[in-house]
Scaffold this active site. Sequence first.
Site, PDB file in Angstrom:
ATOM      1  N   SER A  38     -10.275  35.582  -6.367  1.00 45.22           N
ATOM      2  CA  SER A  38      -8.871  35.455  -5.977  1.00 45.22           C
ATOM      3  C   SER A  38      -8.184  34.524  -6.964  1.00 45.22           C
ATOM      4  CB  SER A  38      -8.751  34.912  -4.554  1.00 45.22           C
ATOM      5  OG  SER A  38      -7.393  34.848  -4.159  1.00 45.22           O
ATOM      6  N   ASN A  41      -2.761  36.283 -10.407  1.00 44.65           N
ATOM      7  CA  ASN A  41      -2.538  37.336 -11.393  1.00 44.65           C
ATOM      8  C   ASN A  41      -1.152  37.233 -12.022  1.00 44.65           C
ATOM      9  OD1 ASN A  41      -1.637  40.225 -12.147  1.00 44.65           O
ATOM     10  ND2 ASN A  41      -3.854  40.406 -11.994  1.00 44.65           N
ATOM     11  N   CYS A  42      -0.149  36.943 -11.204  1.00 36.97           N
ATOM     12  CA  CYS A  42       1.229  36.873 -11.696  1.00 36.97           C
ATOM     13  C   CYS A  42       1.488  35.606 -12.511  1.00 36.97           C
ATOM     14  CB  CYS A  42       2.208  36.934 -10.526  1.00 36.97           C
ATOM     15  SG  CYS A  42       2.067  38.465  -9.567  1.00 36.97           S
ATOM     16  N   THR A 272      -8.548  56.206   4.586  1.00 33.82           N
ATOM     17  CA  THR A 272      -8.609  57.290   3.611  1.00 33.82           C
ATOM     18  C   THR A 272      -8.938  58.582   4.341  1.00 33.82           C
ATOM     19  OG1 THR A 272     -10.968  57.051   3.178  1.00 33.82           O
ATOM     20  CG2 THR A 272      -9.470  55.635   1.903  1.00 33.82           C
ATOM     21  N   ASN A 276     -14.009  56.115   8.088  1.00 30.90           N
ATOM     22  CA  ASN A 276     -14.782  54.877   7.998  1.00 30.90           C
ATOM     23  C   ASN A 276     -14.492  54.093   6.717  1.00 30.90           C
ATOM     24  OD1 ASN A 276     -16.334  55.115  10.458  1.00 30.90           O
ATOM     25  ND2 ASN A 276     -17.379  56.841   9.464  1.00 30.90           N
ATOM     26  N   ASP A 282      -3.453  47.893  -5.361  1.00 32.55           N
ATOM     27  CA  ASP A 282      -2.881  48.673  -6.455  1.00 32.55           C
ATOM     28  C   ASP A 282      -3.535  50.031  -6.655  1.00 32.55           C
ATOM     29  OD1 ASP A 282      -1.389  46.433  -6.792  1.00 32.55           O
ATOM     30  OD2 ASP A 282      -2.307  45.789  -8.677  1.00 32.55           O
ATOM     31  N   LYS A 433      32.286  32.307   1.578  1.00 31.75           N
ATOM     32  CA  LYS A 433      31.996  33.744   1.533  1.00 31.75           C
ATOM     33  C   LYS A 433      30.848  33.925   0.553  1.00 31.75           C
ATOM     34  CE  LYS A 433      36.330  34.956   0.696  1.00 31.75           C
ATOM     35  NZ  LYS A 433      37.566  35.769   0.501  1.00 31.75           N
TER      36      LYS A 433
END
Length: 814
Positions: A38, A41-42, A272, A276, A282, A433
């Site tokens: 983990s 990544n960004c 999927t 199971n 991604d 506003k």
Amino acid sequence: MKVLIVGGVAGGAGAATRLRRLSEDAEIILFEKGEYISYANCGLPYYIGGTIRDKERLFVTKPELLRERFRIDVRTFNEVVHIDRENKTVTVKNHKDGSLYDESYDKLILSPGAQPKRPNLPGIDSEGIFTLRTVPDTFRIDEYIKAKQPKTAVVVGAGFIGVEMAENLHQRGLDVTIVEFLDQAIASLDPEMAALLHRHMRENGIRLLFGTGVQGFERKETLWVKLTGEKQIPADLVILSIGVAPDSRLAKEAGLELGAGGSIRVDDTFATSDSNIFAVGDAIGVRQLTTGGETLIPLAGPANKQGRLAAENILGQRTVKDGGVQGSAILKVFDLTAASTGLNEKQLKLQNIPYQKTYVHPASHAGYYPGSAQLSMKLLFAPDGKILGAQAVGNDGVDKRIDVLATALRLGGTVYDLEKLELCYAPPYSSAKDPVNMLGFTAANILRGDTKVFHYNEIDTLDRENITLVDVRTPEEFEMGGIDGAVNIPLNDLRDRMNELPKKKPVYLYCQVGLRGYLATRILMQNGYDAFNLSGGYKTYLAAKEDREPPCPTDCVGIKKNAAATQPMRCETAKVIEVDACGLQCPGPIMKVSEGIKSIQNGECLLVKATDPAFASDVNVWCERTGNDLLSVEREGREYHVRIRKGSGQPAGSSAQSGNDKSMVVFSGDLDKALAALIIANGAASMGRKVTLFFTFWGLNILRKSEHIKAEKNLIEKMFGMMMPRGTGKLGLSRMNMFGMGSKMIRGVMKSKNVSSLEELLQSAMASGVRIIACQMSMDIMGIKQEELIDGVEIAGVATFLGSAEQSDTNLFI
């Protein structure tokens, strides 16, 4: 229950921790083929740029934490290489010792992510060519820069990672070129919004090559990047950032159903085609929130939520369905921020979804509070008012505005809801506003019929003969540039000058950002006019227009651009008055400059600080017009610092007194008006006067050769050329033309009365020394090339004409 998870990062690690929070009994094993489960990544580009200095800060969660706090069996350097669906087992390869082993499962979650695209191009494996997707990729690039000390870099692809890498390599001291096959950066933005980023990147030294592909690489003394069009550029470092492809190999080999772009197909519970096996991140196709269609949106936020929902559905305690993905995204580009949510205009057109749009350019917070900067915002909405998408670019406040709009979109909100939103207000943070409210107000005005709008991309298609185009800005703003063919009637004068506008023609109005244009539209509509306002104003039009044109050595009226910006000069005098124009929008900064100049003596200086990007170019023109010296234009963070020395008040190139020369602007291409202009010109020349004729727009047709001249033109220029008269022999009359019969009749009468023809008058004028000038800007717009004009014609800008006009006692517009 035994759950195996293939892959970590946002989707896999998120699913693992959610599973544990919901079940203390579940056996959870997480497989990661690499070392890191983990990571940020960004944040990888910002480590390369040096913003993130400690590599340890890239790691969001370490294996030890998952093992000790969540009792998850984390196996790094263990890659799942095969799925046996029938026996519900996976085969795992241990990369530490090369061994293979099987592991059974009750449920399986696939989170393999995506792989960076690396096309099979010649020389693709040359030294110095990298992709950026993982932590090891980051360290390899960083080590290469340290070892090789590259001076130049080419980034292939102008998506989020490509633009971020360009900025961070520039921060690292490299000279950076972006090569992009499309005609813009950041495809989630529409072109006119991306244009704001393009200008900012160029200001910061990034070279942009749009509409350009890469054909291969060749290493000689240095690495050469071969581009389309048989061009090539050198690079010490190349970053490939042309997108990612779903890593669906395992799923495909296991016989699972695939979807968009080869992604793993899942239902709205993330199951999927095998009940199971679940998939997230991604590698999967997602449902677009508005259209319901399957698409790819590889973003960390959705991946994290998908892992969480998949975990809940696997345990079966409750069924949680995915609501779809809207693609909210944000980007830092030097001092600007760009963000978007929902669909853009290109996507709406592709899906044939009816829509309308509006633009606003409000301040990020109250203009009277220091630090305010302009935002540029775009809202796309359905005919019933439903929000479809939004985009924003600016220095500050972009994120929270798009977050509010993303929330409204997610909840099915409309533009009428935006009008009613009660958002936090205090001068340092917003205005009474809020910009989000402003988008709602302008969109609702359109839908209710309170105003009619037109847009920047429709201007070139307007039938100028049958409409009236009016600029309602101040004369000072109009003088610094406007839309060709517009007449200037300032808003405050409109009621008194309304009689100048024919009611039979629709009136198209514009101002700088759209507000004054809206007020003018309301005035005219209530007085019986068919009026339209340019949404987003001249600012949106100019941003899009400049982005499509090559850099020019002169400004919009032909004056050479001041070189002071590249060679800053300081004021010799000790007295320098500072003017704070930060937060002001055009014409605010120029008005501040004008007030400041009046308060100082000749030779003394102003230091003007502004945040409006347009001010940097506007002040150049203003100084030229007013006879003051522009010493420097410099950027310091978000501010533009401009130094001006007060001059004599005499514009460059002018003299104190006008002479008795004659000058004329020949705008019309009508035969009778051309005759009048040349009769006057010949008469003045015969009296020994210097005469200048400045041919612009339709008047240029008088100077065209009668025969067809082969010239390189694009489609629009060719169409213009076919529709316009070629030379004096094709000109018609302004009245009683009668399909060309009128012009033939008047030529016959002239011949019988022994009056020189237009062709003879033109030759006589040139023989008498009359200056015949063709407007360069008008030629560019109308697609007329120099080789199409008769011999003896000068090509110049308005500044040349103004120089002669200031020496004249008679100035005519024909």
